[in-house]
Design an enzyme around this catalytic site. Structure first.
Site, PDB file in Angstrom:
ATOM      1  N   ASN A 171      -2.295  -2.164   5.307  1.00  0.00           N
ATOM      2  CA  ASN A 171      -2.817  -2.193   6.673  1.00  0.00           C
ATOM      3  C   ASN A 171      -3.035  -0.764   7.174  1.00  0.00           C
ATOM      4  O   ASN A 171      -2.485  -0.341   8.193  1.00  0.00           O
ATOM      5  CB  ASN A 171      -1.862  -2.954   7.590  1.00  0.00           C
ATOM      6  CG  ASN A 171      -2.570  -3.551   8.798  1.00  0.00           C
ATOM      7  OD1 ASN A 171      -3.754  -3.286   9.041  1.00  0.00           O
ATOM      8  ND2 ASN A 171      -1.857  -4.338   9.577  1.00  0.00           N
ATOM      9  N   HIS A 178       2.365  -7.086  16.809  1.00  0.00           N
ATOM     10  CA  HIS A 178       2.213  -8.190  15.864  1.00  0.00           C
ATOM     11  C   HIS A 178       2.388  -9.554  16.521  1.00  0.00           C
ATOM     12  O   HIS A 178       1.743 -10.520  16.106  1.00  0.00           O
ATOM     13  CB  HIS A 178       3.205  -8.045  14.716  1.00  0.00           C
ATOM     14  CG  HIS A 178       2.704  -7.191  13.594  1.00  0.00           C
ATOM     15  ND1 HIS A 178       2.893  -5.816  13.551  1.00  0.00           N
ATOM     16  CD2 HIS A 178       1.990  -7.494  12.475  1.00  0.00           C
ATOM     17  CE1 HIS A 178       2.335  -5.336  12.451  1.00  0.00           C
ATOM     18  NE2 HIS A 178       1.774  -6.324  11.785  1.00  0.00           N
TER      19      HIS A 178
END
Length: 495
Positions: free
Chosen positions: A318, A349
């Site tokens: 990521n 998140h």
């Protein structure tokens, strides 16, 4: 999930059409912005229904905040609003509508839009308020020197190439692509003058797109055939815990978490291919003259699977989110940047408890891995044979530590997460705490020429940061001297 895949495949076809028929040499930036935005909103509406209005509302209010508040403090208000709006949407989705489901949800695209809103707010403040000498080299090269129009802002946030799965890109890179200046700047940046070898050549992304689509196909095949036979939940199965030996449990922990990664490989690589198919993501040429299409790539699979340190894994997983965390949090934190960065990552998140358990565990693992690397590694790098043995051991340790850390991220809830950790007697938690207490975080041996700087947990290496600087391009700001911008890239390249 079917909607998501169908929309991404449609976006891939639209990207090819966009590059072919709306190329910057044939079409004005205004038309390219309008088409990219409308296609993006259409895909969002098809995939998420009227929940897609959240994307426009979040972007619209953030733009209003920037205009009203002004460049001095807008980064704070945009950061709080965008992250707060995202969190409210995640709470309603998780605890009211859809707890524990992995279906495509509207908060996923909002996570990317939140990154774009916050990073652009900081970049505008860097370019229009802060003094040039107060900026780091990367901040100076990414700084935005004029306020974007509403159309440019919506196009950046909601374009069809990245609205569903990203990845994050810098505003300057996106505007440079829309206006067709990315390739021309690449040539002048390479040697400080126009490179005649590629002077009139428009680099084709076809080979890069084909390679990435092949990776997507293999990842999807692996996910559909292998992943379901190795569920992560089996790690907390009562019979398995009671009968399996420790080596078997550790091995299954590793393979089950490795099997959970291909779905991310598929989604992120497909998103990268879509951007490349539209002509976006060109980084330049390597030493052999081959094109590089990894400007907005979000992962490096080989480096992930063969990571020999916790940091190496995070640096290649990521990637664009790691850069976002570095730019808006780590580099600007006034105290405990590592802890603040992990907390921000957990909030971004979502609101599942498992996310917070994972990132709190990640803080311990990062500090322990950093301490071991800074105090021990230099003893094992002189001899190639010894270093190979060291790399094998650290690879095994890294893979087990990563798997141990991310189990709650997959299990989501508190009870199964603590069931897993208690079955392991919290062994790596305890070991990490002991390592941090025993070893200094900075190596103090004198005469060592291989001292390693303490880098942010989700940051890039120095070499990658220089490449990043090289690929941050100029916006359409007539008052900003393009020659100085090119000099900035050239200096980074020489480093």
């Amino acid at each position: 999930q079917v909607n998501f895949v169908v929309c991404q495949l449609f976006a891939l076809l639209a990207a090819i059409w966009f590059r072919t028929y709306l190329h910057s040499s044939k079409t004005s930036p205004f038309i390219r912005h309008v088409v990219a935005t409308l296609l993006g909103l259409y895909l969002a509406l098809f995939c998420f229904g009227w929940y897609a209005l959240h994307f426009v509302i979040q972007s619209g209010i953030s733009y209003y905040i920037m205009i009203v508040i002004g460049v001095e403090n807008m980064h704070k208000y945009c950061f709080v609003f965008a992250l707060g709006y995202l969190t409210v949407c995640q709470i309603t989705r998780v605890y009211i509508f859809d707890y524990g489901q992995y279906s495509a949800d509207f908060s996923g695209p909002m996570m990317i839009i939140t990154q774009k809103i916050t990073s652009l707010a900081f970049e505008i403040r860097d370019g229009m308020f802060r003094k040039n000498e107060d900026l780091t080299p990367s901040q100076r090269c990414l700084a935005v020197r004029r306020m974007p129009s509403l159309l440019e802002y919506l196009s950046y946030n909601c374009n069809f190439m990245g609205i569903l799965a990203g990845p994050l890109c810098s505003y300057k890179d996106y505007i440079t692509f829309i206006e067709g200046r990315s390739y021309q700047l690449q040539q002048s940046e390479a040697n400080g003058k126009e490179d005649t070898k590629y002077e009139q050549t428009d680099p084709s992304p076809n080979i890069a797109v084909a390679q990435k689509l092949l990776i997507c196909g293999l990842s999807l095949l692996f996910h559909m055939t292998i992943t379901k036979t190795l569920p992560v939940e089996y790690n907390i199965d009562d019979n398995f815990r009671a009968t399996a030996t420790w080596p078997v449990r550790v091995f299954y922990l590793y393979v089950s978490l490795m099997a959970a990664r291909p779905k991310y490989y598929f989604a992120w690589t497909l998103a990268d291919a879509i951007n490349n198919a539209a002509g976006f993501g060109f980084r330049g040429y390597d030493k052999s003259g081959a094109t590089r299409w990894d400007l907005v790539s979000n992962l490096r699979i080989q480096q992930i699977e063969f990571s020999t340190s916790f940091k190496m894994f995070l640096d290649n997983w990521n990637i664009q989110t790691a850069l976002w965390l570095k730019r808006v949090c780590y580099e600007r934190a006034t105290f405990s940047p590592t802890i603040q960065t992990f907390i921000l990552s957990a909030i971004w998140h979502g609101v599942y408890p498992g996310y917070y358990i994972t990132f709190l565990t990640g803080i311990l693992m990062t500090l322990a891995a950093r301490a071991i690397r800074n105090n021990i590694r230099h003893y094992f790098v002189e001899s190639p044979t010894v270093k190979l043995c060291y790399d094998i051991v650290t690879w095994m340790a890294t893979q087990v530590a990563i798997s141990y850390t991310v189990v709650p991220f997959v299990l989501l809830s508190v009870k199964p997460s603590f069931t897993f950790y208690s079955s392991c007697y919290f062994c790596l938690h305890i070991a990490s705490i002991l390592v941090v207490l025993v070893f200094p975080l900075k190596r103090t041996q004198k005469g060592s020429k291989k001292h390693e700087n303490i880098q942010p947990v989700r940051s890039k290496t120095l070499e990658e940061e220089n490449v990043l600087q090289k690929n941050s391009y100029s916006t359409t700001n007539n008052s900003f001297n393009q020659k100085q911008e090119i000099t900035c890239r050239y200096q980074a390249l020489k480093q």
